[in-house]
Scaffold this active site. Structure first.
Site, PDB file in Angstrom:
ATOM      1  N   PRO A 140      32.074  22.326  43.343  1.00  0.00           N
ATOM      2  CA  PRO A 140      33.108  22.038  42.355  1.00  0.00           C
ATOM      3  C   PRO A 140      33.621  20.601  42.380  1.00  0.00           C
ATOM      4  O   PRO A 140      33.769  20.007  43.450  1.00  0.00           O
ATOM      5  CB  PRO A 140      34.240  23.012  42.736  1.00  0.00           C
ATOM      6  CG  PRO A 140      33.919  23.467  44.115  1.00  0.00           C
ATOM      7  CD  PRO A 140      32.451  23.388  44.269  1.00  0.00           C
ATOM      8  N   ASN A 141      33.869  20.104  41.190  1.00  0.00           N
ATOM      9  CA  ASN A 141      34.491  18.785  40.955  1.00  0.00           C
ATOM     10  C   ASN A 141      33.595  17.591  41.249  1.00  0.00           C
ATOM     11  O   ASN A 141      33.974  16.451  40.980  1.00  0.00           O
ATOM     12  CB  ASN A 141      35.810  18.646  41.755  1.00  0.00           C
ATOM     13  CG  ASN A 141      36.795  19.738  41.397  1.00  0.00           C
ATOM     14  OD1 ASN A 141      37.033  19.972  40.211  1.00  0.00           O
ATOM     15  ND2 ASN A 141      37.338  20.419  42.381  1.00  0.00           N
ATOM     16  N   HIS A 189      28.676  15.451  52.792  1.00  0.00           N
ATOM     17  CA  HIS A 189      29.982  15.118  52.226  1.00  0.00           C
ATOM     18  C   HIS A 189      30.056  13.610  52.070  1.00  0.00           C
ATOM     19  O   HIS A 189      29.672  12.878  53.001  1.00  0.00           O
ATOM     20  CB  HIS A 189      31.119  15.594  53.125  1.00  0.00           C
ATOM     21  CG  HIS A 189      31.141  17.086  53.278  1.00  0.00           C
ATOM     22  ND1 HIS A 189      31.689  17.915  52.337  1.00  0.00           N
ATOM     23  CD2 HIS A 189      30.622  17.892  54.238  1.00  0.00           C
ATOM     24  CE1 HIS A 189      31.529  19.172  52.717  1.00  0.00           C
ATOM     25  NE2 HIS A 189      30.868  19.187  53.865  1.00  0.00           N
ATOM     26  N   ARG A 216      40.245  13.383  57.502  1.00  0.00           N
ATOM     27  CA  ARG A 216      41.144  13.763  56.409  1.00  0.00           C
ATOM     28  C   ARG A 216      42.034  14.948  56.826  1.00  0.00           C
ATOM     29  O   ARG A 216      42.216  15.190  58.011  1.00  0.00           O
ATOM     30  CB  ARG A 216      40.305  14.068  55.162  1.00  0.00           C
ATOM     31  CG  ARG A 216      39.477  12.853  54.716  1.00  0.00           C
ATOM     32  CD  ARG A 216      38.702  13.132  53.450  1.00  0.00           C
ATOM     33  NE  ARG A 216      39.588  13.377  52.325  1.00  0.00           N
ATOM     34  CZ  ARG A 216      39.180  13.961  51.176  1.00  0.00           C
ATOM     35  NH1 ARG A 216      37.912  14.316  51.026  1.00  0.00           N
ATOM     36  NH2 ARG A 216      40.042  14.141  50.200  1.00  0.00           N
ATOM     37  N   ASN A 221      26.093  19.637  48.808  1.00  0.00           N
ATOM     38  CA  ASN A 221      27.493  19.258  48.986  1.00  0.00           C
ATOM     39  C   ASN A 221      28.316  20.400  48.396  1.00  0.00           C
ATOM     40  O   ASN A 221      28.463  20.501  47.180  1.00  0.00           O
ATOM     41  CB  ASN A 221      27.834  17.944  48.285  1.00  0.00           C
ATOM     42  CG  ASN A 221      29.276  17.523  48.570  1.00  0.00           C
ATOM     43  OD1 ASN A 221      30.086  18.315  49.065  1.00  0.00           O
ATOM     44  ND2 ASN A 221      29.597  16.276  48.251  1.00  0.00           N
ATOM     45  N   GLU A 241      23.737  19.792  54.892  1.00  0.00           N
ATOM     46  CA  GLU A 241      25.039  19.707  54.216  1.00  0.00           C
ATOM     47  C   GLU A 241      25.477  18.247  54.143  1.00  0.00           C
ATOM     48  O   GLU A 241      25.234  17.463  55.071  1.00  0.00           O
ATOM     49  CB  GLU A 241      26.065  20.519  55.017  1.00  0.00           C
ATOM     50  CG  GLU A 241      27.455  20.515  54.408  1.00  0.00           C
ATOM     51  CD  GLU A 241      28.428  21.400  55.203  1.00  0.00           C
ATOM     52  OE1 GLU A 241      27.957  22.184  56.069  1.00  0.00           O
ATOM     53  OE2 GLU A 241      29.630  21.279  54.977  1.00  0.00           O
ATOM     54  N   TYR A 281      35.903   8.789  47.218  1.00  0.00           N
ATOM     55  CA  TYR A 281      34.534   9.225  46.948  1.00  0.00           C
ATOM     56  C   TYR A 281      33.615   8.117  46.415  1.00  0.00           C
ATOM     57  O   TYR A 281      32.424   8.348  46.201  1.00  0.00           O
ATOM     58  CB  TYR A 281      34.555  10.410  45.964  1.00  0.00           C
ATOM     59  CG  TYR A 281      35.293  11.604  46.519  1.00  0.00           C
ATOM     60  CD1 TYR A 281      34.844  12.240  47.671  1.00  0.00           C
ATOM     61  CD2 TYR A 281      36.456  12.083  45.919  1.00  0.00           C
ATOM     62  CE1 TYR A 281      35.525  13.326  48.197  1.00  0.00           C
ATOM     63  CE2 TYR A 281      37.140  13.172  46.439  1.00  0.00           C
ATOM     64  CZ  TYR A 281      36.672  13.789  47.583  1.00  0.00           C
ATOM     65  OH  TYR A 281      37.341  14.864  48.112  1.00  0.00           O
ATOM     66  N   ALA A 300      34.802  21.707  48.017  1.00  0.00           N
ATOM     67  CA  ALA A 300      35.856  22.447  48.732  1.00  0.00           C
ATOM     68  C   ALA A 300      35.365  23.778  49.297  1.00  0.00           C
ATOM     69  O   ALA A 300      35.907  24.283  50.284  1.00  0.00           O
ATOM     70  CB  ALA A 300      37.037  22.680  47.798  1.00  0.00           C
ATOM     71  N   ARG A 348      36.525  10.296  39.952  1.00  0.00           N
ATOM     72  CA  ARG A 348      37.395  11.127  40.791  1.00  0.00           C
ATOM     73  C   ARG A 348      37.774  10.384  42.085  1.00  0.00           C
ATOM     74  O   ARG A 348      36.892  10.083  42.895  1.00  0.00           O
ATOM     75  CB  ARG A 348      36.641  12.412  41.157  1.00  0.00           C
ATOM     76  CG  ARG A 348      37.375  13.310  42.107  1.00  0.00           C
ATOM     77  CD  ARG A 348      36.461  14.412  42.652  1.00  0.00           C
ATOM     78  NE  ARG A 348      37.202  15.264  43.553  1.00  0.00           N
ATOM     79  CZ  ARG A 348      36.637  16.117  44.392  1.00  0.00           C
ATOM     80  NH1 ARG A 348      35.319  16.244  44.445  1.00  0.00           N
ATOM     81  NH2 ARG A 348      37.379  16.851  45.185  1.00  0.00           N
TER      82      ARG A 348
HETATM   83  C1  DQA Z   1      33.738  16.646  49.710  1.00  0.00           C
HETATM   84  C2  DQA Z   1      34.851  16.929  50.736  1.00  0.00           C
HETATM   85  C3  DQA Z   1      35.598  18.206  50.381  1.00  0.00           C
HETATM   86  O1  DQA Z   1      36.644  18.427  51.325  1.00  0.00           O
HETATM   87  C4  DQA Z   1      36.218  18.109  49.001  1.00  0.00           C
HETATM   88  O2  DQA Z   1      36.841  19.323  48.662  1.00  0.00           O
HETATM   89  C5  DQA Z   1      35.210  17.711  47.970  1.00  0.00           C
HETATM   90  C6  DQA Z   1      34.298  16.611  48.296  1.00  0.00           C
HETATM   91  C7  DQA Z   1      33.027  15.298  49.978  1.00  0.00           C
HETATM   92  O3  DQA Z   1      31.941  15.112  49.462  1.00  0.00           O
HETATM   93  O4  DQA Z   1      33.582  14.434  50.675  1.00  0.00           O
HETATM   94  O5  DQA Z   1      35.200  18.223  46.857  1.00  0.00           O
HETATM   95  O6  DQA Z   1      32.766  17.662  49.804  1.00  0.00           O
END
Ligand code: DQA
Length: 152
Positions: free
Chosen positions: A10-11, A100, A107, A74, A98, A23, A77, A18
Site C-alpha cells: 500500500p501507498n 524497504h 523510525r 516491499n 523483503e 522515501y 505497512a 510521498r
Molecule cells: C516502507 C516502510 C513501512 O514502514 C511503511 O509503512 C511504508 C514504506 C519503506 O519502504 O520504507 O509504506 O515499507
C-alpha cells in the site's frame, strides 16, 4: 531466463511525491523501469504488481507459484502486521527478498516489528530506491547459485 515478481504494498504507488524526505524523489514508475532494466541486464524478466489491498497482495503471491522463480517484495505497512502475507510467502516456497526504502529500525517503534522477514531469504532497508536494486541483483545471484551442482 529467470522470472521475477516485484510486489509493492500500500501507498508505494505514490513514491516520488510521498514524503520525499523519507522515501526519496524517484517516482514509482521510474523505480519499476530501473528494476526491469536491472533484471534484463542480469538475464531475468521482471513483472511488477502493486496493490493497496492485503487480499490482492496475497493472491499475487499465490499466483507467483505458477510462473515466478523468485519474489522481491516491499510490503509497505503490511510488513508490520500481515500474518496473511507471511503465510502466503511460506506457502509458495519461492525465494523472496523483503525491501524497504527507509531504515525502518531508525523510525517509530511500530515499524521495528517485521512479520514477513523470517520467511524471506533476507531483508534490505534504508538504501532508498537502491534497496530494490540490490534485492533484484541478489535474488538473481541466489537463483543462479541454486542451479550450480554444489549450491552455495
Ligand atoms: C516502507 C516502510 C513501512 O514502514 C511503511 O509503512 C511504508 C514504506 C519503506 O519502504 O520504507 O509504506 O515499507
Amino acid at each position: 531466463m529467470f522470472k521475477l515478481l516485484l510486489i509493492h504494498g500500500p501507498n508505494l504507488n505514490l513514491l516520488g511525491s510521498r514524503e520525499p524526505g523519507i522515501y526519496g524523489t524517484v517516482g514509482f514508475d521510474e523505480i519499476n523501469a530501473r528494476m526491469k532494466r536491472a533484471a534484463e541486464e542480469n538475464g531475468a524478466e521482471l513483472r511488477v504488481f502493486q496493490s493497496n489491498s492485503e487480499g490482492a497482495l496475497v493472491d499475487a503471491i499465490k499466483d507467483a507459484r505458477n510462473w515466478a522463480d523468485g519474489i522481491v517484495i516491499n510490503p509497505g505497512a503490511y510488513a508490520h502486521y500481515s500474518i496473511a502475507m507471511r503465510d502466503a510467502l511460506s506457502a509458495v516456497k519461492l525465494p523472496a527478498i523483503e525491501v524497504h526504502l527507509s531504515n525502518i529500525h531508525a523510525r517509530e517503534e511500530f515499524r521495528h516489528r517485521l512479520i514477513l522477514t523470517p520467511v524471506c531469504v533476507g531483508m534490505i532497508c534504508g538504501l532508498g530506491w537502491r534497496s530494490y536494486l540490490y534485492a533484484v541483483e541478489a535474488l538473481i545471484e541466489i537463483l543462479k547459485d541454486r542451479l550450480k551442482p554444489s549450491a552455495a
